[in-house]
Design an enzyme around this catalytic site. Structure first.
Site, short mmCIF file in Angstrom:
data_model
loop_
_atom_site.label_atom_id
_atom_site.label_comp_id
_atom_site.label_asym_id
_atom_site.label_seq_id
_atom_site.Cartn_x
_atom_site.Cartn_y
_atom_site.Cartn_z
CB VAL A 63 21.53 -2.00 18.03
CG1 VAL A 63 22.89 -2.81 18.38
CG2 VAL A 63 21.44 -1.68 16.54
N GLY A 64 17.87 -2.16 18.53
CA GLY A 64 16.66 -1.34 18.17
C GLY A 64 16.22 -1.52 17.13
CB ALA A 83 2.07 -6.84 20.24
N GLY A 134 0.83 -1.37 0.01
CA GLY A 134 -0.09 0.10 0.07
C GLY A 134 0.72 1.19 -0.05
CG HIS A 144 -2.30 -19.65 51.15
ND1 HIS A 144 -1.02 -19.06 51.32
CD2 HIS A 144 -2.23 -20.65 51.94
CE1 HIS A 144 -0.26 -19.80 51.93
NE2 HIS A 144 -0.73 -20.69 52.40
CB ALA A 189 22.85 -6.26 27.00
N GLY A 190 19.54 -5.55 25.11
CA GLY A 190 18.08 -4.79 25.54
C GLY A 190 17.27 -6.16 25.56
CG ASP A 211 6.49 -1.24 16.63
OD1 ASP A 211 5.87 -1.22 17.53
OD2 ASP A 211 7.40 -2.41 16.48
P1 FAD Z 1 4.37 -5.09 12.62
O1 FAD Z 1 3.98 -6.29 13.48
O2 FAD Z 1 5.66 -4.74 12.15
O3 FAD Z 1 3.52 -4.90 11.24
C1 FAD Z 1 3.43 -4.16 10.13
C2 FAD Z 1 3.04 -4.89 9.13
O4 FAD Z 1 3.16 -4.04 8.09
C3 FAD Z 1 4.04 -5.88 8.37
O5 FAD Z 1 3.45 -7.10 8.37
C4 FAD Z 1 4.83 -5.20 7.19
O6 FAD Z 1 4.68 -6.48 6.32
C5 FAD Z 1 3.40 -4.53 6.65
N1 FAD Z 1 3.84 -3.33 5.84
C6 FAD Z 1 4.68 -2.53 6.02
N2 FAD Z 1 4.71 -1.40 5.18
C7 FAD Z 1 3.50 -1.88 4.06
C8 FAD Z 1 3.12 -1.39 3.01
N3 FAD Z 1 3.51 -0.40 2.45
N4 FAD Z 1 2.17 -2.02 2.75
C9 FAD Z 1 1.63 -3.01 3.09
N5 FAD Z 1 2.03 -3.66 4.27
C10 FAD Z 1 3.16 -3.11 4.80
N6 FAD Z 1 5.85 -7.09 21.63
C11 FAD Z 1 5.49 -7.26 22.66
O7 FAD Z 1 4.70 -6.58 22.92
N7 FAD Z 1 5.54 -8.61 23.53
C12 FAD Z 1 6.61 -9.36 22.89
O8 FAD Z 1 7.01 -10.44 23.57
C13 FAD Z 1 7.42 -8.98 21.84
N8 FAD Z 1 8.51 -9.80 21.41
C14 FAD Z 1 9.27 -9.38 20.33
C15 FAD Z 1 10.21 -10.18 19.96
C16 FAD Z 1 11.03 -9.97 18.73
C17 FAD Z 1 12.13 -10.86 18.44
C18 FAD Z 1 10.59 -8.68 18.04
C19 FAD Z 1 11.37 -8.47 16.75
C20 FAD Z 1 9.64 -7.82 18.42
C21 FAD Z 1 8.94 -7.96 19.34
N9 FAD Z 1 7.97 -7.30 20.01
C22 FAD Z 1 7.29 -7.75 21.18
C23 FAD Z 1 7.37 -6.07 19.49
C24 FAD Z 1 6.21 -6.43 18.52
O9 FAD Z 1 6.50 -7.48 17.65
C25 FAD Z 1 5.90 -4.91 17.86
O10 FAD Z 1 5.84 -3.80 18.62
C26 FAD Z 1 4.56 -5.23 16.85
O11 FAD Z 1 4.71 -6.35 16.09
C27 FAD Z 1 4.12 -3.88 16.34
O12 FAD Z 1 3.11 -4.07 15.54
P2 FAD Z 1 2.80 -3.23 14.46
O13 FAD Z 1 1.47 -4.04 14.04
O14 FAD Z 1 2.81 -1.73 14.65
O15 FAD Z 1 3.92 -3.53 13.31
P1 NAD Z 2 16.39 -2.34 23.04
O1 NAD Z 2 16.18 -1.01 22.71
O2 NAD Z 2 15.45 -3.28 23.71
O3 NAD Z 2 17.56 -2.79 23.13
C1 NAD Z 2 18.79 -2.32 22.46
C2 NAD Z 2 19.96 -2.17 23.20
O4 NAD Z 2 21.01 -2.06 22.38
C3 NAD Z 2 19.91 -0.99 24.03
O5 NAD Z 2 20.38 -1.60 25.59
C4 NAD Z 2 21.13 -0.05 23.43
O6 NAD Z 2 21.68 0.48 24.48
C5 NAD Z 2 21.98 -1.11 22.93
N1 NAD Z 2 22.70 -0.57 21.75
C6 NAD Z 2 22.49 0.31 21.01
N2 NAD Z 2 23.44 0.50 19.91
C7 NAD Z 2 24.57 -0.09 20.32
C8 NAD Z 2 25.86 -0.28 19.60
N3 NAD Z 2 26.26 0.33 18.56
N4 NAD Z 2 26.55 -1.52 20.37
C9 NAD Z 2 26.04 -1.92 21.35
N5 NAD Z 2 24.86 -1.63 22.08
C10 NAD Z 2 24.09 -1.03 21.40
O7 NAD Z 2 15.94 -3.02 21.26
P2 NAD Z 2 15.78 -4.34 20.73
O8 NAD Z 2 16.26 -5.38 21.86
O9 NAD Z 2 16.37 -4.46 19.38
O10 NAD Z 2 14.32 -4.64 20.65
C11 NAD Z 2 13.64 -3.61 19.92
C12 NAD Z 2 12.23 -3.59 20.18
O11 NAD Z 2 11.29 -4.48 20.09
C13 NAD Z 2 12.21 -3.22 21.81
O12 NAD Z 2 12.46 -1.93 21.97
C14 NAD Z 2 10.82 -3.58 22.37
O13 NAD Z 2 10.07 -2.47 21.96
C15 NAD Z 2 10.51 -4.54 21.17
N6 NAD Z 2 10.47 -5.83 21.97
C16 NAD Z 2 9.70 -6.19 22.96
C17 NAD Z 2 9.86 -7.34 23.51
C18 NAD Z 2 8.85 -7.80 24.39
O14 NAD Z 2 7.90 -6.92 24.79
N7 NAD Z 2 9.16 -8.69 25.22
C19 NAD Z 2 10.54 -8.46 23.12
C20 NAD Z 2 11.35 -8.21 21.99
C21 NAD Z 2 11.48 -6.96 21.25
#
Ligand code: FAD
Ligand code: NAD
Length: 480
Positions: A278-279, A328, A122, A452, A189-190, A320
C-alpha cells in the site's frame, strides 16, 4: 581510516552508491555506510533496488513471462511445446544469483573508484559528524565536510493486515515464495501489486487485488490506465476497486480478509497468501540526532530544496527519503547532482522529465504531463495516438495490445508528455524523454527517420498524428 572525509554517504542504495561513486570520481575522499545484511549476515550494498526491489522483481517478471508465453502464447506462432513445467525454487534461486552478482558488483565499483565501504549503521550528528556503528556494535565518530543521506524507504504497514512473514507478507516476502499460492490476495493495486500480482498470476495463482481507491492507476494518463485495466482483466487479474480492507484473521495456513466493497457491503475472501503493498515510507528511524539540524517535512520525508540540500549546512539528502517519485533512477540522478555540486559544479536535475514504468506485460510507461494534468492547468495541447494493432512489428511479434499517446503544446508543438502501454514501452518512452530533454517538438520526431519495421515506429506515428500527419492510421485532425 582517515581523520576526515570530504563526503560521507549514509545508505548504499541506487541514490547513495551512485552519489559515492560520482563523488570519488571527482576526487573527493568518500566513504559510504550501509547497514543491509544478507541471509548469511554479511554486509551488502545495493539497497532496496538491488536486494528486494527493481532487480529481483524484474528477474521474476521475466522468468514468469517466459513460462507463461511458452505455455500459452507460442501456439500462435505454430510452436507446440507440450507440457510446460515451472520449478519455482529454481526461479527464485536464479533471482538470488542475479542479486548477488549485482551487489558484489557495487563492492567492485567502490573499490575501483576508491570509495571506502563501511558496513554498519550511520547516525547524523551535529557539526558535520557521523556516528558509525559496525555490525559488532563498535562505535566511532567520523568527521566530514559533507554528508549525503540516502537511507531510502520501507513498506507501509496497515494495522488491519499486519505482516507476519508467513501468510501475510510484504513485497520482500512476495519475492521469496518457493511455491505458487493457489489463492493470492493483494492489498493495493499500485505498482508493486500489479508487478508481483502478475508474476504469481502467470504461474497459476488466482490473484485478487483489493484497492481502496475508485480510480485505477490514478497517477497514469486516464486513457492508458483504462486500457491497462482492460488488458489486466483479460489476463485474469481480479481487480476490485473501492474496496477497503477492514480486518484480517490468520487461521492455520490461510488468511481470511474482510473488506467493504464499492457498494458498502461487507465481504470476505480467503487466501493462502496475502501481499500488503500500500505504498512505502521514508526510512529515518534512529537516523538523526536531535540537534543535527536536519528537518523533516509534514509527511516525514527529509526536507530538501531543489538541489537536495537540507536545512543543516553541508548535509544533503537524496532518493526515496526525500520528496518526489520513489524511483531508483530519480535517486541516482539526485546523487550525481549532489556529488557534482559538492565538487563545485552547478548541476541541476530536471525533475519535469523522469520516466515512470510499470513492468507488467505489456509494460506501461510515461514521461511528462498527463492529459488530465494539462486540462486541470488549463493548457491547450494537441494529441497524437497510435495503436500497436496498426504496427507491422507489433503484429509480427503478436504483441498488439496498447498504444502510444503523444501530447504537444498547441502553440509551440513542444512535447509535453508521452504515455505508452504496449510492448517495450519502457524503452520506447525513453526515446521521447531524450527528445523532451532537447526541447523537441512533435514535428522534430515526425521528421526523424525511424528504422522499419520497429516498435519505435509507433512513437514516430504518434508524433506525426499530433499534427494530423500520421500515415498508417486515419488522422483525427486533418492538416496540410
Ligand atoms: P534504498 O534503495 O532503499 O537504499 C537505502 C539504503 O540505506 C538501504 O540499503 C538501507 O539499508 C540503508 N540505510 C538505511 N538507514 C541506514 C543507516 N542509518 N545507516 C546505514 N545505512 C542505512 N524503482 C524503479 O525505478 N524501477 C523499478 O522497477 C522498481 N521496482 C521496485 C520493486 C519493488 C518490489 C520495490 C520494493 C521497489 C521498486 N522500486 C523501483 C523502487 C526503488 O527500489 C527505490 O526507489 C530505490 O531503491 C530507492 O533508492 P534509495 O537509494 O533512495 O533507497
Ligand atoms: P503505490 O503507491 O504504487 O500503490 C499503493 C496502492 O495501494 C495505491 O493504489 C493505493 O490507493 C492503495 N492503497 C493504499 N492503502 C490501501 C488500503 N488500506 N487498502 C487498499 N488499498 C490501499 O505503492 P506500492 O505499490 O506499494 O509501491 C511503492 C513504491 O515503490 C511505488 O510508489 C513506486 O514509487 C516504487 N516502485 C516502483 C516500481 C517501478 O518503477 N516499476 C515498482 C515497484 C515499486
Amino acid at each position: 581510516m582517515p581523520d576526515k572525509y570530504d563526503v560521507i554517504v549514509v545508505g548504499a542504495g541506487p541514490a547513495g552508491y551512485v552519489a559515492a561513486i560520482r563523488a570519488a570520481q571527482l576526487g573527493l575522499k568518500t566513504a559510504c555506510i550501509e547497514k543491509w545484511t544478507n541471509a548469511e549476515g554479511k554486509g551488502v550494498n545495493g539497497g532496496t533496488c538491488l536486494n528486494v526491489g527493481c532487480i529481483p522483481s524484474k528477474a521474476l517478471l521475466d522468468s514468469s513471462h517466459k513460462y507463461h508465453e511458452t505455455k500459452t502464447d507460442l501456439t500462435n506462432h505454430g510452436i507446440n511445446v507440450g507440457d510446460v513445467d515451472i520449478d519455482v525454487k529454481a526461479m527464485i534461486g536464479r533471482k538470488g544469483k542475479i542479486v548477488k552478482q549485482l551487489t558484489d558488483g557495487i563492492a567492485g565499483l567502490f573499490k575501483s573508484n576508491g570509495v571506502t565501504s563501511l558496513f554498519g549503521t550511520g547516525k547524523i550528528l551535529a557539526g558535520r559528524q557521523v556516528e558509525y556503528t559496525d555490525h559488532e556494535g563498535n562505535k566511532q565518530i567520523l568527521a566530514t565536510d559533507n554528508i549525503i543521506i540516502a537511507t531510502g524507504s520501507q513498506p507501509i504497514d496497515i494495522p488491519v493486515a499486519p505482516v507476519n512473514g508467513n501468510t501475510i507478507i510484504d513485497s520482500t516476502g512476495a519475492l521469496e515464495l518457493t511455491e505458487t499460492p493457489k489463492r493470492l490476495g493483494v492489498i493495493g493495486a499500485g505498482v508493486i501489486g500489479l508487478e508481483l500480482g502478475s508474476v504469481w498470476n502467470r504461474l497459476g495463482s488466482n490473484v485478487v487485488l483489493l484497492e481502496a481507491m475508485d480510480d485505477f492507476l490514478a497517477m497514469m494518463d486516464r486513457q492508458i490506465s483504462k486500457e491497462a485495466k482492460k488488458v489486466f482483466t483479460k489476463q485474469g487479474l481480479d481487480m476490485r476497486l473501492s474496496c477497503r480492507v477492514t480486518a484480517s484473521e490468520v487461521k492455520g495456513n490461510e488468511v481470511v480478509v474482510t473488506y467493504q466493497n464499492s457498494e458498502g457491503k461487507e465481504k470476505q475472501e480467503v487466501f493462502d497468501k496475502l501481499i500488503v503493498c500500500v505504498g512505502r515510507r521514508p526510512h529515518t528511524e534512529g537516523l538523526l540526532a536531535p540537534d543535527c539540524g536536519v528537518n523533516l517535512d509534514e509527511r516525514g520525508f527529509i526536507f530538501v530544496n531543489d538541489q537536495c540540500a537540507t536545512n543543516a549546512p553541508g548535509v544533503w539528502a537524496v532518493g526515496d527519503v526525500v520528496r518526489g517519485p520513489m524511483l531508483a533512477h530519480k535517486g541516482s540522478e539526485e546523487g550525481v547532482m549532489v556529488a557534482e555540486r559538492i565538487a563545485g559544479q552547478k548541476t541541476q536535475m530536471n525533475y519535469d522529465i523522469i520516466p515512470n514504468v510499470i513492468y507488467t506485460h505489456p509494460e506501461i510507461a510515461a514521461v511528462g504531463k498527463t492529459e488530465e494534468q494539462l486540462k486541470q492547468a488549463g493548457e491547450s495541447y494537441n494529441l497524437g495516438i497510435f495503436p500497436f494493432i496498426a504496427s507491422g512489428r507489433a503484429l509480427a511479434a503478436d504483441e498488439t495490445d496498447g498504444m502510444v499517446k503523444m501530447i504537444a503544446d498547441a502553440k509551440t508543438d513542444r512535447i509535453l508528455g508521452c504515455h505508452i502501454i504496449g510492448p517495450s514501452a519502457a524503452d520506447l518512452v525513453q526515446q521521447v524523454a531524450i527528445a523532451m530533454e532537447f526541447g523537441s517538438t512533435a514535428e522534430d520526431i515526425g521528421m526523424t527517420v525511424f528504422g522499419h519495421p520497429t516498435l519505435s515506429e509507433a512513437v514516430h506515428e504518434a508524433a506525426l498524428a499530433v499534427n494530423g500527419h500520421a500515415i498508417h492510421i486515419p488522422n483525427r485532425k486533418k492538416r496540410k
